[in-house]
Design an enzyme around this catalytic site. Structure first.
Site, PDB file in Angstrom:
ATOM      1  N   LYS A 113      -6.104  38.683  29.126  1.00  0.00           N
ATOM      2  CA  LYS A 113      -5.771  39.448  27.914  1.00  0.00           C
ATOM      3  C   LYS A 113      -7.012  39.766  27.092  1.00  0.00           C
ATOM      4  CE  LYS A 113      -0.891  38.532  27.630  1.00  0.00           C
ATOM      5  NZ  LYS A 113       0.302  38.309  26.866  1.00  0.00           N
ATOM      6  N   LYS A 196       1.903  41.215  37.873  1.00  0.00           N
ATOM      7  CA  LYS A 196       3.155  40.644  37.362  1.00  0.00           C
ATOM      8  C   LYS A 196       3.909  41.656  36.501  1.00  0.00           C
ATOM      9  CE  LYS A 196       3.247  37.971  33.482  1.00  0.00           C
ATOM     10  NZ  LYS A 196       4.447  37.758  32.675  1.00  0.00           N
ATOM     11  N   LYS A 199       5.986  42.661  29.804  1.00  0.00           N
ATOM     12  CA  LYS A 199       6.492  43.407  28.651  1.00  0.00           C
ATOM     13  C   LYS A 199       5.431  44.319  28.077  1.00  0.00           C
ATOM     14  CE  LYS A 199       9.016  39.644  26.540  1.00  0.00           C
ATOM     15  NZ  LYS A 199       8.039  38.567  26.392  1.00  0.00           N
TER      16      LYS A 199
END
Ligand code: ATP
Ligand code: LTN
Length: 334
Positions: A113, A196, A199
């Site tokens: 991230k 993966k 969201k």
């Protein structure tokens, strides 16, 4: 009796079928055991990336309604919002002080991230996120943590922190165990089977949102990438088709060998048509229930207020003990 704890972030486009398969359906199943279940909407975790106040509040309500609509029963489980129980942040601070820069820096979620954007301007919350997650679980002295495969590393760190605390300050926390399903613990993106399902990918075609309208669910499945060739087969050489089979297996309860035996030789169109029907069959009743719940904000607030009361009743005594153990003036000894 053992205690179960898990959490979900109220972020991004809202929960997707990967969250459901990897986590929520197991949370629902665990309600039928003797375990005492705590399920938490972790709004403070959502602050580790930039957020807007209105969408955070909205996301919390939507996520709570999603959990109830998938079968979390607030009569049988404690369903609550993280920020309603201040003990999480208090214990988090103590665990942050016990966490090491090196171990936090090795977390792949942090590395992923924080990549891309300006590393210099990333919030420090993203770095200490796993210590807050450890506090969530340890506040309830929970034994088992049902999560998707992506949380494996965070669970290892959580266990290390529990052990470290116990060694230094005396036996206080059970060392929590991850509960990760053998199948469906890592659902991949529809448009890229190496990534993966998430969201927050920013690519609508990558995830089947639980609240997506049903025609677009069918469209996304029809457009999902497949592997070269046309055989329906399961295994590492067939990552895209294996992912579709994993989703189909999870929503129908059939095993992947059974599905392969039934579908091989029939081409990808049949697999996708069956998958679309099976996913829609799960989402349709879920969405009907969700619409009722989200239309009744007073009822949702009441459920979450009651959940917070039950959670605080457990969290308060844990923190009193922790304060005493670590040498804070406000510990139970006074
Ligand atoms: P994002 O999907 O944006 O990466 P996240 O992983 O932080 O968000 P959460 O809402 O915090 O998602 O996760 C809730 C639960 O769903 C966690 O237990 C997580 O492991 C699980 N989960 C998330 N994505 C998947 C996936 N693709 N497959 C299986 N389980 C998943
Ligand atoms: N980090 C998790 C969400 C999460 C969680 C928790 C899961 C926060 N606190 C405690 C289990 C237990 C995630 O991103 N999926």
């Amino acid at each position: 009796m053992t205690r179960v704890f898990s959490g979900v972030q109220p972020t991004g486009e809202g929960p997707h079928i990967g969250n459901y398969i990897g986590a929520f359906r197991r949370w629902v199943e665990l309600q039928d055991t003797q375990d005492e279940c705590f399920y938490c909407v972790v709004d403070l975790h959502a602050m580790t990336v930039p957020w807007e106040p209105e969408s955070l509040a909205e996301g919390v309500r939507r996520t709570a309604a999603t959990l109830i609509a998938t079968g979390i029963d607030p009569e049988r489980s404690v369903l609550f919002v993280q920020s309603d129980v201040p003990e999480h942040t208090e214990l988090a601070w103590i665990l942050i002080c016990l966490s090491r820069m090196g171990e936090l820096g090795r977390m792949t979620q942090f590395k992923d991230k924080s990549r891309g954007g300006e590393a210099e301007s990333i919030g420090a919350g993203l770095f200490v996120y796993p210590s807050l997650m450890a506090a969530d679980v340890l506040t309830y002295r929970a034994d088992r943590v049902p999560v998707g495969d992506d949380q494996r590393q965070h669970l290892e760190l959580m266990r290390d922190l529990a052990i470290r605390f116990n060694r230094k300050f005396g036996e206080t926390f059970p060392v929590p165990e991850a509960v990760i399903g053998r199948q469906g613990a890592r659902i991949m993106s529809l448009d890229d089977p190496t990534e993966k399902m998430s969201k927050s990918s920013g690519r609508p075609a990558s995830a089947i949102g639980m609240l997506d309208d049903l025609p677009s669910v069918r469209k996304k499945i029809a457009r999902a990438v497949t592997d070269s060739g046309s055989t329906v087969a399961y295994g590492p050489e067939h990552p895209a088709v294996s992912n579709l089979l994993d989703i189909l297996a999870a929503v129908t309860g059939e095993s992947t060998p059974e599905l392969v035996a039934r579908l091989e030789g029939q081409g990808y169109a049949r697999l996708k048509a069956d998958l679309a029907d099976a996913v829609v069959a799960v989402l349709e009743p879920f969405q009907t229930r969700y619409a009722e719940l989200i239309g009744d904000p007073a009822m949702l607030d009441k459920v979450l207020d009651e959940g917070a009361d039950k959670a605080r009743a457990v969290a308060g005594p844990t923190m009193a003990l922790v304060r005493e153990r670590v040498g804070l003036r406000s510990g139970v000894l006074r």
